[in-house]
Design a protein around this motif. Structure first.
Motif, PDB file in Angstrom:
ATOM      1  N   SER A 178      10.162  10.582 -14.568  1.00 49.77           N
ATOM      2  CA  SER A 178      11.090  10.219 -15.660  1.00 49.77           C
ATOM      3  C   SER A 178      11.769   8.879 -15.400  1.00 49.77           C
ATOM      4  O   SER A 178      12.309   8.267 -16.319  1.00 49.77           O
ATOM      5  N   ASP A 179      11.711   8.400 -14.158  1.00 46.23           N
ATOM      6  CA  ASP A 179      12.307   7.100 -13.839  1.00 46.23           C
ATOM      7  C   ASP A 179      11.535   5.952 -14.474  1.00 46.23           C
ATOM      8  O   ASP A 179      12.099   4.872 -14.685  1.00 46.23           O
ATOM      9  N   TYR A 180      10.250   6.179 -14.757  1.00 44.80           N
ATOM     10  CA  TYR A 180       9.435   5.065 -15.249  1.00 44.80           C
ATOM     11  C   TYR A 180       8.549   5.412 -16.445  1.00 44.80           C
ATOM     12  O   TYR A 180       7.980   4.524 -17.070  1.00 44.80           O
ATOM     13  N   PHE A 181       8.420   6.685 -16.788  1.00 49.08           N
ATOM     14  CA  PHE A 181       7.548   7.065 -17.899  1.00 49.08           C
ATOM     15  C   PHE A 181       8.370   7.345 -19.148  1.00 49.08           C
ATOM     16  O   PHE A 181       9.206   8.252 -19.159  1.00 49.08           O
ATOM     17  N   LYS A 182       8.105   6.569 -20.209  1.00 53.96           N
ATOM     18  CA  LYS A 182       8.867   6.722 -21.453  1.00 53.96           C
ATOM     19  C   LYS A 182       8.315   7.831 -22.344  1.00 53.96           C
ATOM     20  O   LYS A 182       9.053   8.555 -22.997  1.00 53.96           O
ATOM     21  N   GLY A 183       6.992   7.932 -22.411  1.00 51.55           N
ATOM     22  CA  GLY A 183       6.408   8.943 -23.278  1.00 51.55           C
ATOM     23  C   GLY A 183       5.008   8.568 -23.699  1.00 51.55           C
ATOM     24  O   GLY A 183       4.415   7.609 -23.196  1.00 51.55           O
ATOM     25  N   THR A 184       4.461   9.342 -24.652  1.00 51.50           N
ATOM     26  CA  THR A 184       3.089   9.097 -25.111  1.00 51.50           C
ATOM     27  C   THR A 184       2.988   9.317 -26.610  1.00 51.50           C
ATOM     28  O   THR A 184       3.755  10.088 -27.196  1.00 51.50           O
ATOM     29  N   VAL A 185       2.030   8.640 -27.214  1.00 49.85           N
ATOM     30  CA  VAL A 185       1.634   8.908 -28.590  1.00 49.85           C
ATOM     31  C   VAL A 185       0.188   9.379 -28.537  1.00 49.85           C
ATOM     32  O   VAL A 185      -0.709   8.611 -28.159  1.00 49.85           O
ATOM     33  N   VAL A 186      -0.024  10.650 -28.862  1.00 46.66           N
ATOM     34  CA  VAL A 186      -1.390  11.178 -28.903  1.00 46.66           C
ATOM     35  C   VAL A 186      -1.901  10.947 -30.317  1.00 46.66           C
ATOM     36  O   VAL A 186      -1.683  11.757 -31.215  1.00 46.66           O
ATOM     37  N   SER A 187      -2.566   9.827 -30.496  1.00 49.81           N
ATOM     38  CA  SER A 187      -3.010   9.403 -31.836  1.00 49.81           C
ATOM     39  C   SER A 187      -4.458   9.817 -32.044  1.00 49.81           C
ATOM     40  O   SER A 187      -5.349   8.967 -32.150  1.00 49.81           O
ATOM     41  N   TYR A 188      -4.674  11.100 -32.119  1.00 49.54           N
ATOM     42  CA  TYR A 188      -6.032  11.617 -32.239  1.00 49.54           C
ATOM     43  C   TYR A 188      -6.629  11.274 -33.604  1.00 49.54           C
ATOM     44  O   TYR A 188      -7.806  10.967 -33.721  1.00 49.54           O
ATOM     45  N   ALA A 189      -5.809  11.332 -34.620  1.00 51.09           N
ATOM     46  CA  ALA A 189      -6.266  11.007 -35.978  1.00 51.09           C
ATOM     47  C   ALA A 189      -5.991   9.549 -36.302  1.00 51.09           C
ATOM     48  O   ALA A 189      -5.014   8.955 -35.835  1.00 51.09           O
ATOM     49  N   ASN A 190      -6.844   8.973 -37.133  1.00 57.08           N
ATOM     50  CA  ASN A 190      -6.661   7.571 -37.503  1.00 57.08           C
ATOM     51  C   ASN A 190      -5.340   7.334 -38.225  1.00 57.08           C
ATOM     52  O   ASN A 190      -4.722   6.271 -38.074  1.00 57.08           O
ATOM     53  N   GLU A 191      -4.891   8.318 -38.998  1.00 55.70           N
ATOM     54  CA  GLU A 191      -3.630   8.126 -39.720  1.00 55.70           C
ATOM     55  C   GLU A 191      -2.451   7.994 -38.763  1.00 55.70           C
ATOM     56  O   GLU A 191      -1.483   7.281 -39.046  1.00 55.70           O
ATOM     57  N   VAL A 192      -2.529   8.642 -37.591  1.00 56.73           N
ATOM     58  CA  VAL A 192      -1.466   8.486 -36.586  1.00 56.73           C
ATOM     59  C   VAL A 192      -1.564   7.102 -35.945  1.00 56.73           C
ATOM     60  O   VAL A 192      -0.545   6.462 -35.686  1.00 56.73           O
ATOM     61  N   LYS A 193      -2.789   6.658 -35.715  1.00 57.16           N
ATOM     62  CA  LYS A 193      -2.953   5.300 -35.190  1.00 57.16           C
ATOM     63  C   LYS A 193      -2.326   4.279 -36.143  1.00 57.16           C
ATOM     64  O   LYS A 193      -1.660   3.328 -35.720  1.00 57.16           O
ATOM     65  N   GLU A 194      -2.550   4.507 -37.418  1.00 64.67           N
ATOM     66  CA  GLU A 194      -2.003   3.579 -38.421  1.00 64.67           C
ATOM     67  C   GLU A 194      -0.492   3.731 -38.585  1.00 64.67           C
ATOM     68  O   GLU A 194       0.256   2.752 -38.496  1.00 64.67           O
ATOM     69  N   ASN A 195      -0.024   4.954 -38.798  1.00 65.98           N
ATOM     70  CA  ASN A 195       1.368   5.179 -39.180  1.00 65.98           C
ATOM     71  C   ASN A 195       2.346   5.064 -38.020  1.00 65.98           C
ATOM     72  O   ASN A 195       3.481   4.630 -38.203  1.00 65.98           O
ATOM     73  N   VAL A 196       1.912   5.463 -36.834  1.00 67.53           N
ATOM     74  CA  VAL A 196       2.829   5.450 -35.682  1.00 67.53           C
ATOM     75  C   VAL A 196       2.622   4.216 -34.808  1.00 67.53           C
ATOM     76  O   VAL A 196       3.578   3.548 -34.436  1.00 67.53           O
ATOM     77  N   LEU A 197       1.358   3.908 -34.516  1.00 66.36           N
ATOM     78  CA  LEU A 197       1.072   2.785 -33.619  1.00 66.36           C
ATOM     79  C   LEU A 197       0.806   1.483 -34.373  1.00 66.36           C
ATOM     80  O   LEU A 197       0.621   0.432 -33.750  1.00 66.36           O
ATOM     81  N   LYS A 198       0.742   1.572 -35.701  1.00 63.97           N
ATOM     82  CA  LYS A 198       0.567   0.392 -36.556  1.00 63.97           C
ATOM     83  C   LYS A 198      -0.775  -0.316 -36.318  1.00 63.97           C
ATOM     84  O   LYS A 198      -0.867  -1.543 -36.403  1.00 63.97           O
ATOM     85  N   VAL A 199      -1.804   0.468 -36.008  1.00 61.89           N
ATOM     86  CA  VAL A 199      -3.144  -0.095 -35.938  1.00 61.89           C
ATOM     87  C   VAL A 199      -3.581  -0.452 -37.357  1.00 61.89           C
ATOM     88  O   VAL A 199      -3.373   0.315 -38.300  1.00 61.89           O
ATOM     89  N   SER A 200      -4.152  -1.623 -37.527  1.00 58.87           N
ATOM     90  CA  SER A 200      -4.543  -2.098 -38.847  1.00 58.87           C
ATOM     91  C   SER A 200      -5.598  -1.199 -39.481  1.00 58.87           C
ATOM     92  O   SER A 200      -6.582  -0.816 -38.839  1.00 58.87           O
ATOM     93  N   HIS A 201      -5.401  -0.895 -40.755  1.00 56.23           N
ATOM     94  CA  HIS A 201      -6.381  -0.100 -41.496  1.00 56.23           C
ATOM     95  C   HIS A 201      -7.719  -0.823 -41.544  1.00 56.23           C
ATOM     96  O   HIS A 201      -8.788  -0.196 -41.407  1.00 56.23           O
ATOM     97  N   ASP A 202      -7.667  -2.136 -41.723  1.00 57.98           N
ATOM     98  CA  ASP A 202      -8.904  -2.919 -41.775  1.00 57.98           C
ATOM     99  C   ASP A 202      -9.668  -2.842 -40.460  1.00 57.98           C
ATOM    100  O   ASP A 202     -10.902  -2.779 -40.451  1.00 57.98           O
ATOM    101  N   THR A 203      -8.926  -2.859 -39.349  1.00 55.83           N
ATOM    102  CA  THR A 203      -9.574  -2.748 -38.028  1.00 55.83           C
ATOM    103  C   THR A 203     -10.311  -1.426 -37.904  1.00 55.83           C
ATOM    104  O   THR A 203     -11.452  -1.376 -37.429  1.00 55.83           O
ATOM    105  N   LEU A 204      -9.665  -0.345 -38.312  1.00 52.37           N
ATOM    106  CA  LEU A 204     -10.287   0.973 -38.208  1.00 52.37           C
ATOM    107  C   LEU A 204     -11.514   1.081 -39.111  1.00 52.37           C
ATOM    108  O   LEU A 204     -12.498   1.741 -38.749  1.00 52.37           O
ATOM    109  N   ILE A 205     -11.481   0.442 -40.271  1.00 55.26           N
ATOM    110  CA  ILE A 205     -12.624   0.492 -41.181  1.00 55.26           C
ATOM    111  C   ILE A 205     -13.768  -0.391 -40.682  1.00 55.26           C
ATOM    112  O   ILE A 205     -14.934   0.018 -40.655  1.00 55.26           O
ATOM    113  N   GLN A 206     -13.427  -1.604 -40.256  1.00 54.21           N
ATOM    114  CA  GLN A 206     -14.456  -2.566 -39.879  1.00 54.21           C
ATOM    115  C   GLN A 206     -15.036  -2.310 -38.480  1.00 54.21           C
ATOM    116  O   GLN A 206     -16.248  -2.358 -38.270  1.00 54.21           O
TER     117      GLN A 206
END
Length: 417
Positions: free
Chosen positions: A300-328
């Protein structure tokens, strides 16, 4: 000085059919080794008298210490105690201290009715030394015959460990004169054991007889351990230090750490030394990297947390991965994991981040991205590095391989910054 050898016999049908995994033996082996006792053999037998007797006969041929676990419970299939009573020619008697302890446990701790079957756990062979089990109702037993020591312990890990530490190990140290045993271990990454063996073959060939080398490969990592034994602790430690220094020089370009510690702890130590934090953004590993990190006390001194972005919508909505990147480029691509790292750094407000995206199998692969394809990225706000992997194993092992390689990529990045 004569080497003292031990054998561990685990008793129980549940071990033979794979219903229960034996975690007792590895722990016991480590503790025995610390005291100068070398474990020669581990044997598993079922709940059958003839099998237990045969194991006792065979193991006592070349081992001075035979330690048994299991079969001391209150049910009909727990036959170890009666077998040992017959084997050593004893008669069953009641150990009063154990009987009082059983009554205390049921009346004050468990707070449930006690039956005759429970009380009979205080019955022991009159030819043994009773080892008081303060953590449970089944006592341990110590027998001696023809210079051999036979110890019977409960199979419950918590109870076994208590008896080993408080009763068995101190008695063994008093009973035997043992040589000193010591180890040195380092961890390498990114190189196979056969390549390492070729690198250090000349050094290995000149090792003195009292020092041995072991190769311990595990998921893209190889531990190298040298073990020595001798009558003089000071001389042994000096000899090991000299040989270990030479080994470290030979494998320096591949060495992760010169201690016996897991990769996730190495990453944590680097972060603590720099007063930095990290996070993970995981797709194909499903949070497994975060699990490894948080398995270390103090993470806990150094680990903030994780985003388990299994679905593309989580990659987009939480991690802000570009929709175009995921499509292309697709979810399993270098550009996606780069953006996952960028998103984790911002979303979790951390200094470093690592990301994974891949195809773990058994389905989901294609001609251009077969099963086992994994992209990994690690970085900070100024720089991100990536690496493509092609694993060839089943789903579970692919996940573990991806997690270990992600940690190693992150380790190298942190170390260079």
């Amino acid at each position: 000085m004569q080497q003292v050898f031990a054998s561990i016999i685990t008793i129980g049908d549940e071990l033979l059919i794979g219903q229960v995994t034996d975690t007792n033996s590895p722990w016991m082996a480590q503790e025995l080794n610390k005291t100068g006792i070398w474990l020669k053999r581990r044997v598993a037998v079922g709940d059958l008298k003839e099998e237990i007797v045969h194991a006792l006969d065979e193991q006592s041929k070349d081992c001075q210490i035979i330690i048994m676990t299991g079969g001391l419970g209150p049910t009909a299939d727990d036959i170890t105690k009666q077998v040992l009573n017959d084997y050593f020619g004893g008669n069953m008697v009641t150990d009063q201290r154990t009987l009082e302890h059983i009554r205390y446990l049921f009346e004050k701790v468990y707070r449930r009715p006690i039956i005759q079957r429970n009380l009979e756990q205080a019955d022991v062979p009159d030819v043994c030394t009773v080892l008081f089990n303060e953590r449970g109702s089944a006592p341990g037993m110590w027998f001696e015959r023809d210079g051999r020591v036979f110890v019977s312990l409960p199979g419950v890990p918590h109870e076994m460990k208590g008896l080993m530490l408080k009763e068995v190990l101190p008695r063994l140290q008093q009973h035997f004169t043992m040589p000193f045993i010591s180890h040195r271990t380092l961890l390498t990454a990114g190189v196979g054991e056969s390549f390492l063996a070729e690198m250090i073959k000349d050094w290995e060939a000149q090792l003195p007889p009292h020092i041995k080398l072991a190769y311990l490969p595990h998921y893209s990592m190889v531990r190298l351990r040298i073990t020595g034994s001798g009558a003089s602790k000071e001389k042994l430690e000096n000899d090991l230090d000299q040989q270990f220094a030479q080994l470290k020089q030979l494998v320096a370009e591949h060495m992760v750490v010169d201690e016996d510690k897991p990769l996730q702890q190495v990453v944590g130590d680097l972060l603590k030394q720099r007063h930095k934090t990290m996070a993970t953004a995981e797709s194909c590993t499903g949070g497994y990297i975060a699990h490894l990190i948080t398995s270390i006390a103090g993470s806990s001194d150094y680990f903030k947390g994780t985003v388990v972005s299994y679905a593309n919508e989580v990659k987009e909505n939480v991690l802000k991965v570009s929709h175009d990147t995921l499509i292309q480029d697709g979810a399993v691509s270098e550009s996606t994991v780069r953006q996952m790292v960028q998103g984790a750094l911002i979303t979790l407000n951390t200094d470093f981040a690592v990301a994974t995206s891949g195809i773990m199998g058994p389905g989901g692969g294609s001609e251009t991205k077969p099963v086992g394809t994994v992209w990994i990225a690690a970085g900070n706000k100024d720089e991100i590095v990536t690496q493509l992997f092609h694993f060839r194993f089943d789903r579970a092992r692919n996940i573990e391989m991806a997690a270990i390689n992600a940690l190693n990529l992150l380790r190298k990045f942190i170390a260079s910054h």
